[in-house]
Design a protein around this motif. Structure first.
Motif, PDB file in Angstrom:
ATOM      1  N   SER A   9     -66.937  68.732-105.139  1.00 23.99           N
ATOM      2  CA  SER A   9     -65.824  67.853-104.852  1.00 23.99           C
ATOM      3  C   SER A   9     -65.813  66.459-104.295  1.00 23.99           C
ATOM      4  CB  SER A   9     -64.453  68.497-104.064  1.00 23.99           C
ATOM      5  OG  SER A   9     -63.965  69.753-104.850  1.00 23.99           O
ATOM      6  N   VAL A  10     -66.883  66.435-103.495  1.00 21.90           N
ATOM      7  CA  VAL A  10     -67.127  65.182-102.993  1.00 21.90           C
ATOM      8  C   VAL A  10     -67.532  64.020-104.041  1.00 21.90           C
ATOM      9  CG1 VAL A  10     -68.651  63.607-101.389  1.00 21.90           C
ATOM     10  CG2 VAL A  10     -67.477  65.715-100.533  1.00 21.90           C
ATOM     11  N   PRO A  11     -68.663  64.401-104.794  1.00 22.64           N
ATOM     12  CA  PRO A  11     -68.952  63.474-106.062  1.00 22.64           C
ATOM     13  C   PRO A  11     -67.915  63.486-106.878  1.00 22.64           C
ATOM     14  CG  PRO A  11     -70.403  65.555-105.897  1.00 22.64           C
ATOM     15  CD  PRO A  11     -69.385  65.577-104.648  1.00 22.64           C
ATOM     16  N   LEU A  12     -66.923  64.630-107.162  1.00 26.70           N
ATOM     17  CA  LEU A  12     -66.169  64.538-108.123  1.00 26.70           C
ATOM     18  C   LEU A  12     -64.790  63.300-108.015  1.00 26.70           C
ATOM     19  CD1 LEU A  12     -64.739  65.819-110.733  1.00 26.70           C
ATOM     20  CD2 LEU A  12     -63.583  67.197-109.041  1.00 26.70           C
ATOM     21  N   ALA A  13     -64.443  63.401-106.645  1.00 24.70           N
ATOM     22  CA  ALA A  13     -63.626  62.446-106.185  1.00 24.70           C
ATOM     23  C   ALA A  13     -64.355  61.018-106.278  1.00 24.70           C
ATOM     24  CB  ALA A  13     -63.338  62.717-104.590  1.00 24.70           C
ATOM     25  N   GLU A  14     -65.506  60.832-106.266  1.00 21.64           N
ATOM     26  CA  GLU A  14     -66.147  59.513-106.374  1.00 21.64           C
ATOM     27  C   GLU A  14     -66.022  59.256-107.685  1.00 21.64           C
ATOM     28  OE1 GLU A  14     -69.921  60.072-104.422  1.00 21.64           O
ATOM     29  OE2 GLU A  14     -69.043  59.817-102.474  1.00 21.64           O
ATOM     30  N   ALA A  15     -66.208  60.123-108.603  1.00 22.06           N
ATOM     31  CA  ALA A  15     -66.447  59.755-109.924  1.00 22.06           C
ATOM     32  C   ALA A  15     -64.909  59.484-110.795  1.00 22.06           C
ATOM     33  CB  ALA A  15     -67.144  60.850-110.586  1.00 22.06           C
ATOM     34  N   ILE A  16     -63.994  60.149-110.370  1.00 25.76           N
ATOM     35  CA  ILE A  16     -62.806  59.967-110.999  1.00 25.76           C
ATOM     36  C   ILE A  16     -61.942  58.947-110.461  1.00 25.76           C
ATOM     37  CG2 ILE A  16     -60.450  61.097-111.619  1.00 25.76           C
ATOM     38  CD1 ILE A  16     -61.932  63.710-111.381  1.00 25.76           C
ATOM     39  N   PRO A  17     -61.532  57.979-111.259  1.00 25.19           N
ATOM     40  CA  PRO A  17     -60.722  56.767-110.525  1.00 25.19           C
ATOM     41  C   PRO A  17     -59.387  57.256-109.757  1.00 25.19           C
ATOM     42  CG  PRO A  17     -61.539  56.260-112.870  1.00 25.19           C
ATOM     43  CD  PRO A  17     -61.735  57.823-112.769  1.00 25.19           C
ATOM     44  N   ASP A  18     -59.499  56.741-108.565  1.00 22.85           N
ATOM     45  CA  ASP A  18     -58.039  56.850-107.873  1.00 22.85           C
ATOM     46  C   ASP A  18     -57.748  58.238-107.602  1.00 22.85           C
ATOM     47  OD1 ASP A  18     -57.447  54.297-107.957  1.00 22.85           O
ATOM     48  OD2 ASP A  18     -56.421  54.495-110.039  1.00 22.85           O
ATOM     49  N   ALA A  19     -58.714  59.309-107.654  1.00 25.67           N
ATOM     50  CA  ALA A  19     -58.615  60.741-107.340  1.00 25.67           C
ATOM     51  C   ALA A  19     -58.383  60.752-105.865  1.00 25.67           C
ATOM     52  CB  ALA A  19     -60.019  61.628-107.729  1.00 25.67           C
ATOM     53  N   ASN A  20     -57.533  61.711-105.386  1.00 25.44           N
ATOM     54  CA  ASN A  20     -57.342  61.745-103.739  1.00 25.44           C
ATOM     55  C   ASN A  20     -58.137  63.272-103.530  1.00 25.44           C
ATOM     56  OD1 ASN A  20     -56.289  61.399-101.346  1.00 25.44           O
ATOM     57  ND2 ASN A  20     -54.489  62.997-101.872  1.00 25.44           N
ATOM     58  N   LEU A  21     -59.025  63.068-102.580  1.00 32.70           N
ATOM     59  CA  LEU A  21     -59.700  64.439-101.992  1.00 32.70           C
ATOM     60  C   LEU A  21     -58.798  65.020-100.837  1.00 32.70           C
ATOM     61  CD1 LEU A  21     -61.918  66.571-102.285  1.00 32.70           C
ATOM     62  CD2 LEU A  21     -63.342  64.672-100.953  1.00 32.70           C
ATOM     63  N   THR A  22     -58.679  66.107-100.573  1.00 29.07           N
ATOM     64  CA  THR A  22     -58.038  66.500 -99.359  1.00 29.07           C
ATOM     65  C   THR A  22     -58.997  67.579 -98.883  1.00 29.07           C
ATOM     66  OG1 THR A  22     -55.956  66.324 -99.896  1.00 29.07           O
ATOM     67  CG2 THR A  22     -56.126  67.898 -98.034  1.00 29.07           C
ATOM     68  N   VAL A  23     -59.746  67.539 -97.780  1.00 29.11           N
ATOM     69  CA  VAL A  23     -60.683  68.179 -97.277  1.00 29.11           C
ATOM     70  C   VAL A  23     -59.966  69.454 -96.328  1.00 29.11           C
ATOM     71  CG1 VAL A  23     -63.011  68.719 -95.900  1.00 29.11           C
ATOM     72  CG2 VAL A  23     -62.726  66.703 -97.624  1.00 29.11           C
ATOM     73  N   LEU A  24     -59.936  70.611 -96.572  1.00 30.31           N
ATOM     74  CA  LEU A  24     -59.325  71.550 -95.841  1.00 30.31           C
ATOM     75  C   LEU A  24     -60.170  72.154 -94.437  1.00 30.31           C
ATOM     76  CD1 LEU A  24     -57.732  73.366 -98.628  1.00 30.31           C
ATOM     77  CD2 LEU A  24     -56.591  71.554 -97.562  1.00 30.31           C
ATOM     78  N   PRO A  25     -59.914  71.582 -93.482  1.00 28.75           N
ATOM     79  CA  PRO A  25     -60.845  72.174 -92.316  1.00 28.75           C
ATOM     80  C   PRO A  25     -60.727  73.681 -92.119  1.00 28.75           C
ATOM     81  CG  PRO A  25     -59.466  70.476 -91.535  1.00 28.75           C
ATOM     82  CD  PRO A  25     -58.911  70.920 -92.964  1.00 28.75           C
ATOM     83  N   ASP A  26     -62.254  74.141 -92.036  1.00 29.36           N
ATOM     84  CA  ASP A  26     -62.393  75.736 -91.785  1.00 29.36           C
ATOM     85  C   ASP A  26     -61.729  76.429 -93.010  1.00 29.36           C
ATOM     86  OD1 ASP A  26     -63.760  75.004 -89.295  1.00 29.36           O
ATOM     87  OD2 ASP A  26     -61.300  74.932 -88.374  1.00 29.36           O
ATOM     88  N   ALA A  27     -61.697  75.843 -93.794  1.00 29.06           N
ATOM     89  CA  ALA A  27     -61.139  76.669 -95.145  1.00 29.06           C
ATOM     90  C   ALA A  27     -62.165  77.381 -96.097  1.00 29.06           C
ATOM     91  CB  ALA A  27     -60.152  75.980 -95.969  1.00 29.06           C
TER      92      ALA A  27
END
Length: 315
Positions: free
Chosen positions: A271-289
């Motif tokens: 998901s980290v590189p995915l968010a960088e690749a898709i224009p204006d994508a919003n990445l939400t990282v869920l702690p401890d999930a």
């Protein structure tokens, strides 16, 4: 000569016993977990779909080794007061037919489900995919960019990873393993194995109460489903490698959710590189999930879907 005849008879008897046990287990699975939705005919393939609620169209695509029950456990009801929710069994799993070999890829699955959604009147739905289903959702966005309004991925497999194919899938995707080992699994896999698999996919979080009883794991242990799931898993890495260059073309509002404790599909690889690749994508990282945010972080998932709908002008 007599010894060889006796040996052959014993082998044939053992094969017959395994096949009988497998058929019995499959019949019990269908009786215990019958279809929840309706059936569509899409280009000669029977597709199992459930439609519930009213509002903007929303498609949910489940992950590997599962079926639509992963979403009908709770999330569908949660969303149905605001969306017209469409949830499918992916090909070969649940009650959707297995696709022909040339169509079994994530691209083939995305095309089938897109056509099924269109048949249900969902011309441009919000598309949500979890894990392997996230890979199918991403392919829907790259292959059919004018057939969705927004994209939401949950712990999605999106990029090739450094490790090889696990031994289990090497065996169950091999023609000999599919002929000999898969029937043994259907016939004799104990309940403890299923419980262990559920615990592993939720780790480090706990599965919600009642999940194991609802999910219908015996449906996935049917011979055709084990074979379909193994084939899909075996080809996924190379299919994603080919898909990665197309992510910058995704132009719909995209919400990406991923737990930082997910050890099934790793956040930093996917998901980290995915968010960088898709224009204006919003990445939400869920702690401890872990790997199942649709159950353990349901509020975050619903919020992401609502954001995607708002960004798409649907609310």
């Amino acid at each position: 000569m007599i010894r060889w005849l006796i040996l052959a008879a014993v082998i044939l008897l053992a094969v017959a016993l395994v096949q009988w046990r497998a058929r019995t287990a499959e019949a019990q699975a269908v009786q215990s977990f019958p279809p929840e939705g309706q059936f569509l005919e899409v280009d000669g393939t029977r597709v199992h779909a459930l439609v519930k609620g009213a509002g903007p169209d929303l498609v949910l695509i489940h992950g590997a080794s599962g079926n639509m029950r992963d979403f009908t456990f709770h999330l569908v009801d949660r969303l149905a007061d605001r969306y017209r929710v469409i949830v499918f069994d992916r090909p070969g799993l649940g009650y959707t037919d297995r696709l022909d070999r040339e169509d079994r890829s994530i691209a083939g699955q995305a095309t089938l489900l897109q056509k099924a959604a269109s048949q249900l009147g969902a011309a441009k739905p919000i598309v949500v995919g979890q894990s392997y289903g996230g890979a199918v959702a991403l392919t829907w966005a790259t292959e059919h960019p004018d057939k969705l309004s927004a994209l939401v991925t949950l712990a999605a497999a999106s990029h090739p990873w450094p490790t090889g194919l696990p031994f289990f899938y090497k065996v169950t995707s091999n023609p000999l393993g599919q002929a000999l080992v898969v029937p043994l699994l259907t016939a004799f896999v104990p309940e403890s194995y299923v419980q262990s698999a559920i615990t592993g996919v939720f780790d480090p979080e706990d599965a919600p109460q009642g999940y194991a009883e609802h999910i219908g794991a015996p449906l996935t242990l049917r011979r055709e489903s084990l074979r379909a799931n193994a084939d899909q898993r075996a080809s996924l890495k190379e299919e994603l490698r080919a898909q990665v260059p197309h992510y910058p073309q995704i132009a719909v509002p995209t919400e990406i959710l991923h737990g930082d404790a997910d050890t099934t599909v790793y956040l930093k690889i996917h998901s980290v590189p995915l968010a960088e690749a898709i224009p204006d994508a919003n990445l939400t990282v869920l702690p401890d999930a872990g790997h199942m945010p649709q159950h353990t972080r349901e509020d975050d998932v619903v919020a992401a879907i609502n954001r995607a709908a708002t960004r798409a002008g649907l609310h």
